[in-house]
Scaffold this motif. Structure first.
Motif, mmCIF file in Angstrom:
data_model
loop_
_atom_site.group_PDB
_atom_site.id
_atom_site.type_symbol
_atom_site.label_atom_id
_atom_site.label_comp_id
_atom_site.label_asym_id
_atom_site.label_seq_id
_atom_site.Cartn_x
_atom_site.Cartn_y
_atom_site.Cartn_z
ATOM 1 N N GLY A 380 1.204 -1.480 -0.135
ATOM 2 C CA GLY A 380 0.176 0.284 0.102
ATOM 3 C C GLY A 380 1.321 1.263 -0.365
ATOM 4 N N THR A 381 1.698 0.562 0.996
ATOM 5 C CA THR A 381 2.850 2.369 1.115
ATOM 6 C C THR A 381 3.979 3.319 -0.555
ATOM 7 N N LEU A 382 3.923 1.874 -0.937
ATOM 8 C CA LEU A 382 5.143 1.406 -2.151
ATOM 9 C C LEU A 382 3.982 2.382 -3.350
ATOM 10 N N ALA A 383 2.389 1.719 -3.724
ATOM 11 C CA ALA A 383 1.537 2.356 -4.410
ATOM 12 C C ALA A 383 1.129 4.174 -4.301
ATOM 13 N N ALA A 384 1.248 4.262 -2.767
ATOM 14 C CA ALA A 384 0.714 5.858 -2.616
ATOM 15 C C ALA A 384 1.864 6.450 -3.074
ATOM 16 N N LEU A 385 3.255 6.228 -2.794
ATOM 17 C CA LEU A 385 4.613 6.714 -3.102
ATOM 18 C C LEU A 385 5.062 6.818 -4.659
ATOM 19 N N SER A 386 4.632 5.870 -4.927
ATOM 20 C CA SER A 386 4.017 5.622 -7.141
ATOM 21 C C SER A 386 3.453 7.177 -6.927
ATOM 22 N N ALA A 387 2.107 7.008 -6.626
ATOM 23 C CA ALA A 387 1.079 7.929 -7.120
ATOM 24 C C ALA A 387 1.365 9.594 -6.877
ATOM 25 N N MET A 388 1.661 9.764 -5.509
ATOM 26 C CA MET A 388 2.241 10.754 -5.444
ATOM 27 C C MET A 388 3.247 11.725 -6.376
ATOM 28 N N ALA A 389 4.906 10.749 -6.203
ATOM 29 C CA ALA A 389 6.036 10.293 -7.656
ATOM 30 C C ALA A 389 4.926 11.035 -9.028
ATOM 31 N N GLN A 390 3.864 10.409 -9.644
ATOM 32 C CA GLN A 390 3.341 10.149 -11.187
ATOM 33 C C GLN A 390 2.634 11.548 -10.263
ATOM 34 N N ILE A 391 2.057 12.227 -9.821
ATOM 35 C CA ILE A 391 1.925 13.857 -9.710
ATOM 36 C C ILE A 391 2.485 14.264 -9.922
ATOM 37 N N ALA A 392 3.988 13.849 -8.950
ATOM 38 C CA ALA A 392 4.767 15.197 -9.383
ATOM 39 C C ALA A 392 5.266 15.307 -10.812
ATOM 40 N N ARG A 393 5.446 14.731 -11.143
ATOM 41 C CA ARG A 393 6.435 14.725 -12.712
ATOM 42 C C ARG A 393 5.330 15.006 -13.724
ATOM 43 N N VAL A 394 3.906 15.584 -13.277
ATOM 44 C CA VAL A 394 3.047 16.821 -14.326
ATOM 45 C C VAL A 394 3.646 17.877 -14.913
ATOM 46 N N PRO A 395 4.087 18.452 -14.020
ATOM 47 C CA PRO A 395 4.887 19.858 -14.466
ATOM 48 C C PRO A 395 6.088 19.558 -15.012
ATOM 49 N N GLN A 396 6.789 18.059 -15.275
ATOM 50 C CA GLN A 396 7.957 18.235 -16.537
ATOM 51 C C GLN A 396 7.175 17.901 -17.646
ATOM 52 N N LEU A 397 6.006 16.842 -17.411
ATOM 53 C CA LEU A 397 5.016 16.404 -18.753
ATOM 54 C C LEU A 397 4.765 17.756 -19.184
ATOM 55 N N GLN A 398 4.103 19.054 -18.845
ATOM 56 C CA GLN A 398 3.609 20.073 -19.165
ATOM 57 C C GLN A 398 4.634 21.059 -19.807
ATOM 58 N N ALA A 399 5.538 20.514 -18.804
ATOM 59 C CA ALA A 399 6.763 22.148 -19.698
ATOM 60 C C ALA A 399 6.859 21.120 -20.645
ATOM 61 N N GLU A 400 7.510 20.123 -21.389
ATOM 62 C CA GLU A 400 7.947 19.144 -21.950
ATOM 63 C C GLU A 400 7.031 19.067 -24.096
ATOM 64 N N LEU A 401 6.026 19.811 -23.725
ATOM 65 C CA LEU A 401 5.026 19.884 -24.322
ATOM 66 C C LEU A 401 4.756 20.415 -25.950
ATOM 67 N N PRO A 402 6.153 21.739 -25.764
ATOM 68 C CA PRO A 402 6.102 22.308 -26.910
ATOM 69 C C PRO A 402 7.038 21.401 -27.711
ATOM 70 N N ASP A 403 8.399 21.412 -26.960
ATOM 71 C CA ASP A 403 8.937 20.459 -27.611
ATOM 72 C C ASP A 403 8.576 18.897 -28.361
ATOM 73 N N LEU A 404 7.293 18.361 -28.093
ATOM 74 C CA LEU A 404 6.788 17.346 -27.350
ATOM 75 C C LEU A 404 6.083 17.020 -29.468
ATOM 76 N N VAL A 405 4.917 18.146 -29.083
ATOM 77 C CA VAL A 405 4.147 18.304 -30.121
ATOM 78 C C VAL A 405 4.134 19.635 -31.752
ATOM 79 N N ASN A 406 6.148 20.050 -31.052
ATOM 80 C CA ASN A 406 6.638 21.624 -31.471
ATOM 81 C C ASN A 406 5.301 22.637 -32.227
ATOM 82 N N MET A 407 4.076 22.703 -30.983
ATOM 83 C CA MET A 407 3.825 24.010 -30.959
ATOM 84 C C MET A 407 3.623 25.288 -29.634
#
Length: 576
Positions: A380-407
């Motif tokens: 249970g703890t590992l699943a919760a930690l994974s979920a928090m780590a995923q949420i923490a990576r969302v800003p990184q994905l948002q920042a990479e969108l311009p390069d990913l879609v060339n927009m």
């Protein structure tokens, strides 16, 4: 060279044996020649010399007997047995002995003259035989001279006696000189033969040493050549094995022989190629199934329960919010780039926390935790930690969108919804005879999927089932959101929002949680006034708290409508 290893080893042994046999034969021949030379000296020259010395003794005794008779006759002494007939008889016996030794000496000389051995000095032996012939001829007249001399004395013919005595004295001096010279010649011949044997023995030793050296060089050379043919391929194999053990799978060992080592090298190269194929297959397979599952399915399939078994597992569903709207705005290439990057970041968070990624479903990802991959206490703890780590990576994905879609403009806003549930599920390899999937199935899977969808209702990001919360560590903060009956289930489940690590959750959120808990309790007691006040207090601490606004909206609706008698505050979801 198409020769087996056994044949090569036999060739080395045969070379050594043949070389040693040649040396032994040469030594045997040399020893035989030396032995014959020594035998020639002992049974030849030394016997001749002995016979000559014996002849000299007998002739000397003849002279003694003759002089004894003359002396006693002259002095008038008469001893019994010393008369003329007795003296002549004794001289005859001695003469026979001399003749016997002469015959033996000449027989030995003749034998040696007929010896084909090139080491025999035929010329010297011929000279010795010539002298022995002379001695034999002279010995015949010697007896006659002595008998005539003592007969003349016995008859008183002094004139004939004096003439015969002078002649015998001269003959004797000449005979003795001749005998001495003959013995010297025999001794010299024996010495020469001894020197020849010594020289021959030394030469034989030199030849033996030379042959032994040549045999050793030949044997060692053959052994080195064959050993080189054996050892070099084996050394190459060893280098190849070490390269394989260090991960260099591109190594190929050249096949230099057609023997067992060559076939072993071919098998090694084939094994290496199969390893490369296997590694490539595993790497490719690992993109479709978790490496831990792949390794255990190969090494110990029974450990993963291919036939299916029930275990308590924690399941997560992670979904990209607004995917449908995003897919309408993006080109196919841009959408694929976003999804690949999204799944890469989310998968990293799961793997970092030892989770198993089960599958990708559109924009959603399913993962799970539990034995044998993690212990029951930590899933249970590992699943919760994974979920928090995923949420923490969302800003990184948002920042990479311009390069990913060339927009640069009109980019979508990305966010996640995550549902986590724990419960007993069926674990095993599920599928048809031609295609299978190692996965988990059961109510906990359905509940996690429904909780992921329930985030849309409550405006949350991470929702946990009650049993999952019971397995969290003390340093993880949650708040109860509601009691739900999700689509497909009939039993209500308490649902919690994951707030974060204790040392990272702001005090305002903790205060809002307390207010929300009061509001939820009042709501379930149908104390609408107290519930509204508590939820308002929650919004005061956390203005953008959507669950509180949802409950305020529910309270407005419920106040205008009568509730069932058995209403207990559980909300039944009508959609997924």
């Amino acid at each position: 060279m198409n020769v087996s290893v056994a044949a090569k080893i036999f060739l080395i042994a045969a070379t050594v044996v043949v070389a040693m046999t040649i040396v032994s034969v040469v030594n045997l021949i040399s020893s035989r020649n030396v032995s014959l030379g020594i035998q020639r000296i002992t049974s030849g020259y030394l016997n001749i010399y002995g016979d000559a010395a014996t002849i000299n003794v007998y002739t000397t005794e003849e002279a003694y007997r003759t002089r004894q008779y003359i002396l006693e006759k002259t002095l008038g002494l008469h001893h019994p047995g010393n008369d003329l007939p007795s003296t002549v008889a004794r001289l005859q016996v001695l003469d026979d002995l001399v003749h016997k030794n002469l015959v033996e000496a000449r027989r030995i000389t003749a034998r040696e003259l007929s010896n084909p051995d090139p080491l025999v000095d035929k010329a010297q032996l011929a000279r010795i035989d010539e002298r022995l012939t002379w001695i034999e001829n002279e010995e015949k007249s010697h007896l006659d001279r002595q008998v005539k001399l003592i007969t003349a004395l016995d008859h008183g013919d002094m004139a004939q006696f004096n003439e015969g005595f002078s002649d015998l004295t001269k003959w004797r001096a000449n005979y003795d000189s001749y005998m001495d010279t003959t013995r010297s010649m025999v001794f010299a011949a024996a010495s020469d033969a001894g020197r020849q044997v010594t020289v021959h023995q030394a030469r034989a030793m030199d030849v033996s040493v030379a042959l032994l050296t040549l045999a050793c060089v030949l044997a060692i050379g053959t052994a080195l050549v064959l050993a080189r043919q054996l050892v070099r391929p084996l050394r190459d194999l060893l280098v190849g094995i070490r390269a394989i053990s260090s991960g260099q799978l591109e190594v190929q060992v050249p096949v230099k022989t057609k023997d067992e080592v060559g076939r072993l090298t071919e098998a090694f190269n084939q094994m290496t190629e199969e390893l490369r194929v296997g590694i490539r297959a595993r790497e490719l397979f690992g993109k479709y199934i978790d490496n831990r599952i792949a390794r255990q399915l190969i090494a110990a399939p029974q450990a993963l329960g291919q036939e299916g078994e029930r275990r308590t597992m924690t399941v997560m569903f992670c979904d990209l919010q607004g995917f449908t709207r995003m897919s309408e705005q993006m080109t196919p290439r841009g959408l694929v780039a976003i999804m690949n990057r999204h799944f890469t970041l989310m998968s990293e968070a799961v793997r970092d926390n030892r989770g198993v990624i089960d599958k990708f479903i559109g924009d959603a990802m399913m993962a799970y935790w539990g034995p044998p991959f993690v212990t029951d206490a930590e899933q249970g703890t590992l699943a919760a930690l994974s979920a928090m780590a995923q949420i923490a990576r969302v800003p990184q994905l948002q920042a990479e969108l311009p390069d990913l879609v060339n927009m640069k403009q009109g980019l979508p806003s990305v966010n996640l919804r995550i549902g986590i549930a724990t419960g007993e599920v069926l674990v095993g390899s599920i599928g048809s005879d031609v295609m299978r999937n190692f996965t988990v199935m059961g109510d906990a899977v359905n509940l996690a999927s429904r909780l992921e969808g329930a985030n849309k209702l409550y405006g949350t990001q991470i929702l946990l089932a009650e049993e999952t919360v019971g397995r969290l560590g003390d340093d993880i903060e949650v708040r109860e959101i509601d009691s739900l009956i999700v689509v497909g289930q009939t039993a209500p489940v308490r649902v919690f929002e994951l707030l974060g690590r204790r040392d990272q959750v702001p005090a305002a959120i903790l205060a809002a949680r307390e207010a929300y808990a009061r509001g939820l309790d009042a709501y379930r007691r149908q104390d609408w006034k107290a519930a509204r006040a508590a939820f308002d207090d929650t919004i005061r601490h956390m203005p953008d708290d959507k669950p509180s606004r949802l409950f305020l909206s529910r309270i407005e609706d419920m106040q205008g409508h009568p509730l069932a008698a058995d209403w207990n505050g559980v909300w039944a979801m009508e959609t997924k």
